[in-house]
Design a protein around this motif. Sequence first.
Motif, PDB file in Angstrom:
ATOM      1  N   MET A   1       0.850  -1.176   0.000  1.00 51.82           N
ATOM      2  CA  MET A   1       0.000   0.000   0.000  1.00 51.82           C
ATOM      3  C   MET A   1       0.893   1.236   0.000  1.00 51.82           C
ATOM      4  N   HIS A   2       0.478   2.229  -0.768  1.00 49.94           N
ATOM      5  CA  HIS A   2       1.238   3.467  -0.893  1.00 49.94           C
ATOM      6  C   HIS A   2       0.350   4.630  -0.471  1.00 49.94           C
ATOM      7  N   GLU A   3       0.921   5.582   0.268  1.00 48.19           N
ATOM      8  CA  GLU A   3       0.181   6.793   0.635  1.00 48.19           C
ATOM      9  C   GLU A   3       0.973   7.999   0.137  1.00 48.19           C
ATOM     10  N   PHE A   4       0.232   8.940  -0.438  1.00 56.78           N
ATOM     11  CA  PHE A   4       0.850  10.144  -0.973  1.00 56.78           C
ATOM     12  C   PHE A   4       0.174  11.378  -0.387  1.00 56.78           C
ATOM     13  N   GLN A   5       0.967  12.361  -0.022  1.00 58.30           N
ATOM     14  CA  GLN A   5       0.478  13.679   0.393  1.00 58.30           C
ATOM     15  C   GLN A   5       0.450  14.540  -0.861  1.00 58.30           C
ATOM     16  N   LEU A   6      -0.733  15.080  -1.195  1.00 60.27           N
ATOM     17  CA  LEU A   6      -0.897  15.849  -2.429  1.00 60.27           C
ATOM     18  C   LEU A   6      -1.406  17.260  -2.109  1.00 60.27           C
ATOM     19  N   PRO A   7      -0.508  18.198  -1.848  1.00 59.91           N
ATOM     20  CA  PRO A   7      -0.927  19.556  -1.474  1.00 59.91           C
ATOM     21  C   PRO A   7      -1.718  20.278  -2.561  1.00 59.91           C
ATOM     22  N   ASP A   8      -1.547  19.885  -3.830  1.00 61.90           N
ATOM     23  CA  ASP A   8      -2.256  20.552  -4.922  1.00 61.90           C
ATOM     24  C   ASP A   8      -3.658  19.990  -5.154  1.00 61.90           C
ATOM     25  N   MET A   9      -4.059  18.969  -4.413  1.00 65.68           N
ATOM     26  CA  MET A   9      -5.401  18.392  -4.530  1.00 65.68           C
ATOM     27  C   MET A   9      -6.331  19.191  -3.614  1.00 65.68           C
ATOM     28  N   THR A  10      -7.063  20.135  -4.202  1.00 61.51           N
ATOM     29  CA  THR A  10      -7.812  21.092  -3.391  1.00 61.51           C
ATOM     30  C   THR A  10      -9.326  20.991  -3.503  1.00 61.51           C
ATOM     31  N   CYS A  11      -9.848  20.161  -4.424  1.00 57.41           N
ATOM     32  CA  CYS A  11     -11.305  20.111  -4.601  1.00 57.41           C
ATOM     33  C   CYS A  11     -11.720  18.723  -5.087  1.00 57.41           C
ATOM     34  N   GLY A  12     -13.010  18.549  -5.230  1.00 54.84           N
ATOM     35  CA  GLY A  12     -13.546  17.279  -5.703  1.00 54.84           C
ATOM     36  C   GLY A  12     -13.080  16.927  -7.104  1.00 54.84           C
ATOM     37  N   HIS A  13     -12.965  17.926  -7.963  1.00 53.41           N
ATOM     38  CA  HIS A  13     -12.476  17.673  -9.322  1.00 53.41           C
ATOM     39  C   HIS A  13     -11.053  17.134  -9.277  1.00 53.41           C
ATOM     40  N   CYS A  14     -10.227  17.749  -8.449  1.00 52.08           N
ATOM     41  CA  CYS A  14      -8.841  17.286  -8.293  1.00 52.08           C
ATOM     42  C   CYS A  14      -8.824  15.829  -7.814  1.00 52.08           C
ATOM     43  N   ALA A  15      -9.650  15.537  -6.821  1.00 48.10           N
ATOM     44  CA  ALA A  15      -9.705  14.177  -6.276  1.00 48.10           C
ATOM     45  C   ALA A  15     -10.099  13.187  -7.360  1.00 48.10           C
ATOM     46  N   TYR A  60      -0.231  16.751 -10.043  1.00 44.92           N
ATOM     47  CA  TYR A  60      -0.414  16.596  -8.593  1.00 44.92           C
ATOM     48  C   TYR A  60       0.813  15.930  -7.986  1.00 44.92           C
ATOM     49  N   PRO A  61       1.953  16.623  -7.996  1.00 46.49           N
ATOM     50  CA  PRO A  61       3.179  16.009  -7.479  1.00 46.49           C
ATOM     51  C   PRO A  61       3.086  15.738  -5.971  1.00 46.49           C
ATOM     52  N   PRO A  62       3.480  14.544  -5.554  1.00 50.97           N
ATOM     53  CA  PRO A  62       3.475  14.235  -4.127  1.00 50.97           C
ATOM     54  C   PRO A  62       4.488  15.079  -3.367  1.00 50.97           C
ATOM     55  N   ALA A  63       4.140  15.438  -2.147  1.00 47.62           N
ATOM     56  CA  ALA A  63       5.045  16.234  -1.292  1.00 47.62           C
ATOM     57  C   ALA A  63       6.077  15.320  -0.662  1.00 47.62           C
TER      58      ALA A  63
END
Length: 63
Positions: A1-15, A60-63
């Motif tokens: 399992m992989h988890e990513f922090q995505l600071p540029d994911m700001t809305c439902g469309h991004c998700a 959406y680059p991971p932090a």
Amino acid sequence: MHEFQLPDMTCGHCAGMVSQTLQMTDLESKVQVDMAKRTVTVQSTEDRATFAEALTEAGYPPA
């Protein structure tokens, strides 16, 4: 399992775009998005770097 922090994911469309990108990278993957924490978790046998590269290319680059 992989988890990513995505600071540029700001809305439902991004998700939605993030989920779609990850699903296209591995059709068998299971994706969970947490908008409040701006994280995404992927269950897959694919390499973490493959997902990180796909997310970066999608904007959406991971932090």
